[in-house]
Design an enzyme around this catalytic site. Structure first.
Site, PDB file in Angstrom:
ATOM      1  N   PHE A 410       0.734  -1.419  -0.023  1.00 14.07           N
ATOM      2  CA  PHE A 410      -0.119   0.117  -0.016  1.00 14.07           C
ATOM      3  C   PHE A 410       0.854   1.305  -0.119  1.00 14.07           C
ATOM      4  CE2 PHE A 410      -1.623  -0.740   4.836  1.00 14.07           C
ATOM      5  CZ  PHE A 410      -0.137  -0.467   5.219  1.00 14.07           C
ATOM      6  N   GLU A 411       0.245   2.526  -0.232  1.00 15.22           N
ATOM      7  CA  GLU A 411       0.839   3.689  -0.468  1.00 15.22           C
ATOM      8  C   GLU A 411       1.654   3.816  -1.867  1.00 15.22           C
ATOM      9  OE1 GLU A 411      -0.599   5.326   3.280  1.00 15.22           O
ATOM     10  OE2 GLU A 411       0.444   6.484   1.689  1.00 15.22           O
ATOM     11  N   GLY A 412       1.258   2.996  -2.775  1.00 20.10           N
ATOM     12  CA  GLY A 412       2.202   2.536  -3.837  1.00 20.10           C
ATOM     13  C   GLY A 412       2.918   1.685  -3.586  1.00 20.10           C
TER      14      GLY A 412
END
Lengths: 597, 256
Positions: A410-412
């Protein structure tokens, strides 16, 4: 009204983002955890106490999402101010600095499920409003988010749109009365989805213009899906969000129509740095679990803590965590230095703050990638140190191992972030915000002369020289790849990721070295020298491997020959006695049964 | 009510302890410092009394310059202002010396109630509060578990031995030494931490207050206790043995 930034030591510098590849900063110019102000330390102590006294005792209930536990804890966290760190005072926030936020995240990161709840609420659930909200929106929602009367969530991903978030199919149509948008679509993987009250939802106006909306849970047509069954962070709520003809008042458009990507990506910059600091907290926690177990567990009549194979693991976990921690606070220190004197009262304040954060987008992505991988490494080794018991649910490391995995996603994803690191470095170079071309040109002259200038000095001259040459290797290989592929370099993902890896390893090792130099100048840190030794050699091995990959992919014949020679010269090192250095690091960690640096 | 809470900064409990070369104390440089835990309960009691009855809470400490951070912690928790009597020698001073300094600072101001922790986590003399009361000519009560204001004075509950308590009425001004664990110590909230920046903290040197620094007690040698093992057999029926064991665990081993 006070400023957002506690006064920093005047000498902490705010250089251009990405300049770590071309500059040679002195230790006084970087911010380190040893430079924490008394307020930052005290904030950390408060957050640590909160985690030990309020969160730790309810982890079993939290893990099974017992009703009310998560909300109750966020409310308690709000009583002591944890979700209010970056919110302006005007909306009942604390307006503290970015480093203070990182300190809180590190502490909260000790328990991943709560960390996710907290981050989704206080980070991506609140900050879009802080930076892009109108006066009315901020007045309406921020004070309630600060007290946790409302819990926030951020809805970007969709079933078919993850890394390519702009492929969103969620639509917003302006209703004929001009007073509402009608939202339709499905959002996916929404942290806090089960209990959030306010969603920042991204949707395309008329199916084209990517935009953000503030959507209340209570509105008709808003329906969170069932809880997803995840590998880890079981205590964190993750659901889909269905939007069925949801009437969103035009006042709840966040930012401008068609500018949603600016919100989405800007919020992620800081989110990535925060993810880095939470992972540092998580890594420290597994180091403590592993050290404690290694001291207790006996094999062949001795504690397994006596064995080199175990000490090596603990030392590497510690050294990498030290590097990660150093680079996170170095980065937050640069942002704070850039924001010195910042006031929310100044015109364009939000833009100023976002610009200061965006300046270090490369470093934020590095923090995300490096620390999520360290935590994964540390959790994996902690399980290994526990042997069969590490595979058992009765031991905390079993949970840490499952929980750590999501951080690389997550978060890229780390893949996207690696491409971003290389992409942003090149972009900054082409915008003349970072003189990579000049640095590469100078390097080529230098190398043509047959001698590599040595960086040296300070208490760790050998490692200083290694870091200097690793940077040069990174520049040389980035230059080669750019000459070969030009603007299409980003499509050569393996090569682009290898350049990113070189930058990551260099930034991490350099941050650790500068921190150790600074500590040493202040009369501390004999053992941090061992950490620098371990990190520098690991960096050189990694950098050498990536350089070979890039050379092989980008050159052939005589040029390949030339680049492999150059790379060999730049990444050569005299091996240090690593087992001895690791043994001393492990001794410190085992004596204290925790991360002590 | 003008409440003065006396705080000592001591080495943190999780510090690694190493006996100093002169064998008189532990190596200072290894230590992290924190507020003496019993004093934290005294501070909490002071803050609660102020919330109930109004007035102000003043945090006072006698210590080296670093003790200012412990005072600021008290300010972050809600104390209104702080006073530091600064001298490096306070770090290892005896109870009389510390009490002289604290009494000098408190005695200069109007005070209704002076609170200290029961004892310090480092030397553990348990004397500072009592001596201070004598120096200030105040009535005192020790090991206090409850404090209630009544008829212009106080009603306090003291802990005696073996599960006995004593309720005492006393006039104000007075000095109480507070038993640990009697309340839940509040957080230094982030708001409090930020506000503390603006609260006044006055520093006096010991010289300015004319404190007599002469030691009346000195540490001759510090050493680690010798570990000994003892085995005792408890005889009698199961029931008798269990009762005897319980007794020993409670009053000899103090494990319960």
């Amino acid at each position: 009204m006070s400023t957002i930034v506690a006064p920093l030591e005047a000498s902490v510098a705010a250089p251009s983002g990405g300049s770590f590849l071309i500059d040679d900063p002195s230790p006084e110019q970087i911010f380190t955890p040893e430079d924490f102000s008394e307020e930052q330390r005290r904030t950390g102590a408060t957050a640590d106490r909160f985690m030990s006294e309020e969160v730790a005792p309810v982890i079993p209930d939290y893990e099974r999402k017992a009703p009310g536990v998560a909300r109750g804890l966020v409310e308690k966290a709000a009583e002591i101010g944890l979700p209010a760190v970056l919110v302006p005072e005007q909306y009942d926030g604390l307006e503290m600095d970015v480093t203070t936020q990182m300190v809180v995240n590190e502490s909260v990161g000790r328990y991943a499920s709560f960390s996710t709840t907290y981050g989704a609420h206080a980070g991506i659930g609140t900050l879009p409003l802080v930076f892009f909200g109108t006066e009315e929106q901020k007045r309406k929602y921020l004070p309630k988010l600060v007290t946790a009367e409302l819990l926030g969530a951020y809805c970007l991903s969709e079933p078919q749109a993850g890394s390519d978030a702009l492929a969103s199919l969620t639509r917003a149509e302006l209703a004929p009365d001009g007073r509402h948008y009608l939202l339709n679509g499905q959002k996916m993987w929404i942290s806090n989805g089960g209990w959030a009250d306010l969603f920042t939802v991204f949707a395309k106006v008329d199916g084209e213009k990517f935009s953000a909306f503030l959507v209340e849970r209570s509105w008709e047509g808003v329906r969170p899906g069932a809880e997803e069954h995840k590998m880890g962070i079981h205590g964190s709520s993750t659901t889909a969000l269905y939007l069925d003809n949801v009437k969103v008042p035009v006042e709840n458009l966040l930012g401008e129509v068609g500018r949603g990507h600016v919100i989405a990506f800007n919020v992620l910059n800081l989110g990535r740095l925060k993810l880095g600091s939470s992972c540092a907290g998580g890594a420290k926690s597994v180091i403590a679990d592993a050290a404690r177990y290694a001291n207790q567990r006996k094999a062949f009549g001795r504690p397994i803590a006596d064995f080199g194979a175990i000490r090596q693991k603990l030392a590497d976990m510690t050294a990498k965590t030290f590097a990660g921690e150093s680079l996170v606070y170095r980065t937050s220190g640069m942002i704070d230095a850039r924001l010195e004197g910042f006031s929310w009262d100044a015109p364009g304040a939000a833009k100023t703050a976002l610009k200061a954060i965006e300046e270090y987008a490369v470093e934020c992505s590095i923090a995300k990638v490096y620390l999520s991988e360290i935590l994964d490494f540390a959790a994996d080794e902690a399980v290994q140190i526990h042997g069969g018991y590490g595979f058992h649910r009765d031991y905390a490391v079993e949970r840490s191992y499952r929980d750590s995995r999501i951080n690389r996603i997550f978060e890229g994803t780390n893949e996207i972030n690696r491409l971003l690191i290389t992409g942003m470095l090149l972009k900054r170079a082409s915008q003349e915000r970072l003189d990579l071309q000049g640095a590469i040109r100078n390097l080529m002259f230098e190398l043509a002369g047959g001698r590599v200038a040595r960086s040296s000095g300070g208490p760790f001259p050998v490692q200083r020289d290694m870091v200097g040459r690793a940077k040069k290797a990174t520049l040389a290989m980035a230059g080669l790849a750019y000459r070969k592929f030009g603007a299409r370099l980003e499509e050569q993902q393996e090569v682009a990721a290898a350049i990113a890896d070189m930058a990551i390893e260099t930034y991490a090792a350099e941050s650790a070295m500068l921190r150790a130099e600074k500590a040493s100048a202040a009369g501390r840190g004999e053992t941090t020298g061992d950490i620098v030794t371990v990190l520098a050699q690991a960096m050189m091995c990694a950098v050498g491997g990536r350089a070979a990959l890039i050379a092989g992919a980008c050159a052939e014949g005589g040029e390949l020959e030339q680049y492999s020679k150059m790379s060999a010269k730049l990444t050569r090192f005299t091996p240090a006695n690593l087992p001895a250095a690791r043994d001393r690091i492990a001794a410190r960690v085992l004596a204290a049964e925790k991360y002590v640096f | 009510m003008n409440i003065f809470v006396c705080l000592k900064q001591v080495g943190a409990r999780d510090s690694a302890l190493r006996i100093a070369v002169d064998r008189k104390w532990v190596e200072d440089e290894d230590l992290n410092f924190e507020m003496n835990e019993p004093d934290a309960f005294a501070l909490e009691e002071g803050l609660r009394l102020k919330e109930k009855h109004g007035g102000e809470v003043v945090a006072v400490s006698a210590g080296p310059a670093r003790a200012a951070s412990t005072i600021r912690e008290a300010l972050a928790k809600g104390a209104d202002r702080g006073i530091l009597i600064e001298d490096d020698r306070f770090a290892q001073a005896d109870a009389l010396c510390i009490a002289r300094a604290l009494a000098a600072a408190v005695g200069r101001e109007a005070h209704d109630l002076v609170l200290t922790g029961l004892q310090s986590d480092d030397f553990g003399f348990g004397q500072t509060g009592v001596i201070m009361a004598e120096l200030l000519n105040l009535p005192h009560a020790t090991i206090v578990m409850q404090v209630q204001a009544e008829d212009g004075g106080l009603r306090v509950k003291r802990e005696l031995e073996a599960g006995w308590f004593q309720n005492v009425s006393m006039p104000l001004p007075a000095l109480l030494t507070i038993q640990s664990g009697i309340n839940k110590v509040r957080y230094a909230t982030l708001m409090g931490i930020k506000r503390a920046r603006k609260k006044p903290l006055v520093t006096h040197t010991a010289g300015e207050l004319g404190i007599d620094m002469a030691a009346s007690q000195t540490v001759r040698r510090l050493y680690l206790p010798h570990k000994t093992k003892q085995t005792q057999f408890i005889t009698g029926s199961g029931k008798e043995a269990a009762a005897a064991l319980l007794e020993k665990l409670k009053f000899e081993a103090r494990a319960l």
